[in-house]
Write an enzyme that holds these catalytic residues in place. Structure first.
Site, PDB file in Angstrom:
ATOM      1  N   LYS A 177       0.862  -1.182   0.000  1.00 17.88           N
ATOM      2  CA  LYS A 177       0.000   0.000   0.000  1.00 17.88           C
ATOM      3  C   LYS A 177       0.897   1.230   0.000  1.00 17.88           C
ATOM      4  O   LYS A 177       1.761   1.372   0.862  1.00 17.88           O
ATOM      5  CB  LYS A 177      -0.906  -0.017   1.235  1.00 17.88           C
ATOM      6  CG  LYS A 177      -2.044   0.982   1.216  1.00 17.88           C
ATOM      7  CD  LYS A 177      -3.145   0.567   0.255  1.00 17.88           C
ATOM      8  CE  LYS A 177      -4.383   1.429   0.414  1.00 17.88           C
ATOM      9  NZ  LYS A 177      -5.100   1.141   1.673  1.00 17.88           N
ATOM     10  N   HIS A 178       0.725   2.100  -0.971  1.00 20.94           N
ATOM     11  CA  HIS A 178       1.537   3.311  -1.087  1.00 20.94           C
ATOM     12  C   HIS A 178       3.026   2.987  -1.082  1.00 20.94           C
ATOM     13  O   HIS A 178       3.820   3.633  -0.392  1.00 20.94           O
ATOM     14  CB  HIS A 178       1.190   4.302   0.015  1.00 20.94           C
ATOM     15  CG  HIS A 178      -0.241   4.747  -0.003  1.00 20.94           C
ATOM     16  ND1 HIS A 178      -0.844   5.270  -1.136  1.00 20.94           N
ATOM     17  CD2 HIS A 178      -1.201   4.714   0.958  1.00 20.94           C
ATOM     18  CE1 HIS A 178      -2.105   5.561  -0.854  1.00 20.94           C
ATOM     19  NE2 HIS A 178      -2.349   5.226   0.394  1.00 20.94           N
ATOM     20  N   ASN A 198      12.812   5.790   7.679  1.00 17.41           N
ATOM     21  CA  ASN A 198      13.428   4.763   8.499  1.00 17.41           C
ATOM     22  C   ASN A 198      12.527   3.532   8.571  1.00 17.41           C
ATOM     23  O   ASN A 198      11.322   3.662   8.765  1.00 17.41           O
ATOM     24  CB  ASN A 198      13.686   5.275   9.912  1.00 17.41           C
ATOM     25  CG  ASN A 198      14.798   6.301   9.991  1.00 17.41           C
ATOM     26  OD1 ASN A 198      15.846   6.135   9.401  1.00 17.41           O
ATOM     27  ND2 ASN A 198      14.553   7.371  10.747  1.00 17.41           N
ATOM     28  N   HIS A 248      14.449   5.931  -0.170  1.00 15.79           N
ATOM     29  CA  HIS A 248      13.750   7.218  -0.044  1.00 15.79           C
ATOM     30  C   HIS A 248      12.778   7.434  -1.194  1.00 15.79           C
ATOM     31  O   HIS A 248      12.841   6.748  -2.188  1.00 15.79           O
ATOM     32  CB  HIS A 248      14.770   8.360  -0.013  1.00 15.79           C
ATOM     33  CG  HIS A 248      15.626   8.342   1.209  1.00 15.79           C
ATOM     34  ND1 HIS A 248      16.919   7.845   1.202  1.00 15.79           N
ATOM     35  CD2 HIS A 248      15.387   8.719   2.480  1.00 15.79           C
ATOM     36  CE1 HIS A 248      17.440   7.946   2.419  1.00 15.79           C
ATOM     37  NE2 HIS A 248      16.522   8.466   3.206  1.00 15.79           N
TER      38      HIS A 248
END
Length: 538
Positions: free
Chosen positions: A289-290, A432, A538
């Protein structure tokens, strides 16, 4: 020194009297040439295209008859000639150009129809070095660029999809093309040669193992224009670069509506994650999800792997992406359709499973034929203001690492397996990242937090929620292994994981306070290993 413009205005309408057709992909070329011939357009051609048109009974002149020079060197040299490029580049309203054409017997070419040697396809098919080099087109790009530069007078067509637009323009304008059409096709032509050269330069970089070439070009071909991007006010398109890596770009859509920008992004993340688990080692499922996993698990069967992955965070899994490492079977399909899901991606699907999924017509079902190789090389790029950030793919696998036990207590065999499992997942979670895992199943996932402590706590809270939903007396984090994708800068992140019940820890190490973190682990009887490899994402 720049060439000074002669400021000759481009005519709106230009009559097409002579067309040069030289295509590698001959889809629709005979029908297009027939339509041109019916409008009285003289046809020039080369090599295989000339043969195809002549075989169709069309009057066509070989370019060698114009140049007075035969094709030589296996067709490498045929159109690189002043009588061709002069016909493409001449400014028809410039007296000097007109005089030069007369003096040298150059005939104007008003329409060029050119597509290129199939370099991208040969590269994707894994052609050897000499074969790939032989499929680098030289004359084609030169003619395309010449035609596109002179779009004030020349119509350039590089895509069979544009044949109908050209024919329509000729019909509407009494055998003439409009300036706006010529502009649009010229822009497309330069984009095509740019993408072609990008594919060639990137192949050379790969073949010669040049990690960061002096010039880096990222190019692709529009696969589909999307309804919108991440949000409805953003436009978007999906471009493919010819890489044959199994995944969302090469997958077959068996059913469901068009994939959205977010669907493609998330599906890619899901399939790359599940590929960390070779199918020969057993079934695995990842739910995304996302772009972050809600749950990942292995199992004795695919349906068990799916149920265990779902159990980690069934709330977040709603409307998610499901990736499987084995053939989707009927039993697993029957379970999946109980939950609202956006996309399922798997190497293959059985006919029975396909019939079950068909009951949910909006559910996208993708098959890839294979899994991507997590160890293979490649590049990843993202835009920043004024440039691109390019890096090699993170192809390190935990199985290839030399794990170092740094605590007094070494992990048990079971803990070590859970450590490796959790570290595989951490590689695919936004930093993180903190991952709890137990018995080949994620127990809690903390993603994308500014503090590693917060990631550990969020993952533990999710595990408690999952335990309540499953009716468990204690969350699965009790007795789990925990993975951190980067080192613990302080002992607080480790202590948060221990408070959640973790008994074993895997992390890269390398902090100035490693000794402090190791001492905290020893104080609580926790086993810890260092990987010496970080997986920032990231």
């Amino acid at each position: 020194m720049a060439v000074v413009s002669k400021k000759i205005p481009a005519p709106d309408l230009v009559r097409v009297r002579t067309a040069l057709l030289s295509v590698s992909d001959k889809t629709g070329i005979v029908e297009f040439a027939k339509a041109l011939h019916e409008r009285g357009v003289r046809l020039l051609s080369t090599g295989g295209t000339h043969k195809a048109l002549a075989a169709a009974g069309l009057p066509v002149t070989d370019v060698s008859e114009i140049t007075g020079f035969p094709e030589i060197m296996d067709g490498r040299v045929k159109t690189l000639h002043p009588l061709v490029h002069g016909g493409l580049l001449s400014i028809r309203d410039d007296a000097d150009h007109v005089e030069a054409m007369k003096a040298h017997g150059i005939e104007a070419i008003d329409l060029s129809v050119i597509n290129l040697y199939p370099f991208e396809q040969v590269r994707a098919a894994g052609g050897d070095y000499p074969t790939t080099v032989e499929n680098i087109d030289i004359g084609g790009p030169a003619m395309i660029r010449a035609s596109a530069k002179n779009h004030a007078y020349v119509t350039v067509v590089t895509d069979a999809a544009d044949y109908s637009d050209v024919i329509a323009a000729l019909a509407e304008n009494d055998g003439q093309t409009t300036y706006s059409l010529r502009q649009r096709l010229a822009a497309k032509a330069y984009a095509r040669t740019a993408a072609y050269d990008a594919a060639i330069s990137n192949w050379f970089a790969e073949a010669l193992e040049i990690e960061m070439p002096a010039y880096r070009v990222v190019g692709g071909v529009l696969k589909e224009k999307m309804r919108y991007g991440e949000n409805p006010h953003q436009s978007a398109g999906f471009y493919v670069n010819g890489d044959n890596r199994p995944g969302v770009a090469t997958a077959t859509l068996l059913q469901g509506k068009q994939l959205s920008y977010n669907n493609i992004n998330d599906t890619d993340a899901a399939f790359e994650l599940v590929a960390e688990f070779p199918p020969e080692n057993g079934p695995a499922c990842a739910i995304i999800k996302h772009a972050n996993p809600c749950g990942v698990a292995t199992g004795d069967s695919l349906v068990e792997a799916y149920k265990r992955a779902l159990a980690c965070d069934s709330t977040s899994a709603f409307g998610g992406i499901i990736a499987l490492n084995q053939i989707l079977d009927a039993e697993t399909a029957q379970e999946i359709v109980k939950l609202f899901t956006e996309v399922i991606i798997a190497p293959q699907v059985t006919d029975e499973a396909k019939a079950i999924i068909a009951a949910k017509p909006n559910l996208r079902l993708l098959t890839t034929g294979a899994l991507p190789d997590p160890r293979s090389r490649g590049i990843m790029a993202k835009t920043v203001s004024g440039g691109l950030l390019v890096q090699s793919r993170d192809n390190v696998m935990v199985e290839d690492l030399d794990l170092k036990v740094v605590t007094r207590r070494a992990p048990t065999g079971t803990e070590l397996e859970d450590m490796k499992f959790a570290f595989k997942i951490a590689k695919h979670v936004k930093s993180n990242a903190v991952i709890y895992a137990k018995d080949g199943q994620t127990a809690g996932i903390g993603a994308g937090q500014m503090s590693r402590v917060d990631s550990a706590r969020i993952a533990a809270l999710k595990a408690e929620d999952a335990a309540r939903a499953l009716g468990l007396s204690v969350p699965l984090t009790k007795g789990s292994a925990v993975a951190s994708e980067a080192f613990y800068p302080f002992a607080d992140g480790l202590l948060a994981a221990i408070a959640a019940g973790a008994t074993a820890v895997i992390q890269p190490g390398g902090s100035m306070r490693d000794e402090e973190v190791i001492a905290a682990a020893d104080e609580h009887g926790v086993a810890m290993v260092f990987t010496a490899v970080r997986h920032f994402r990231h």
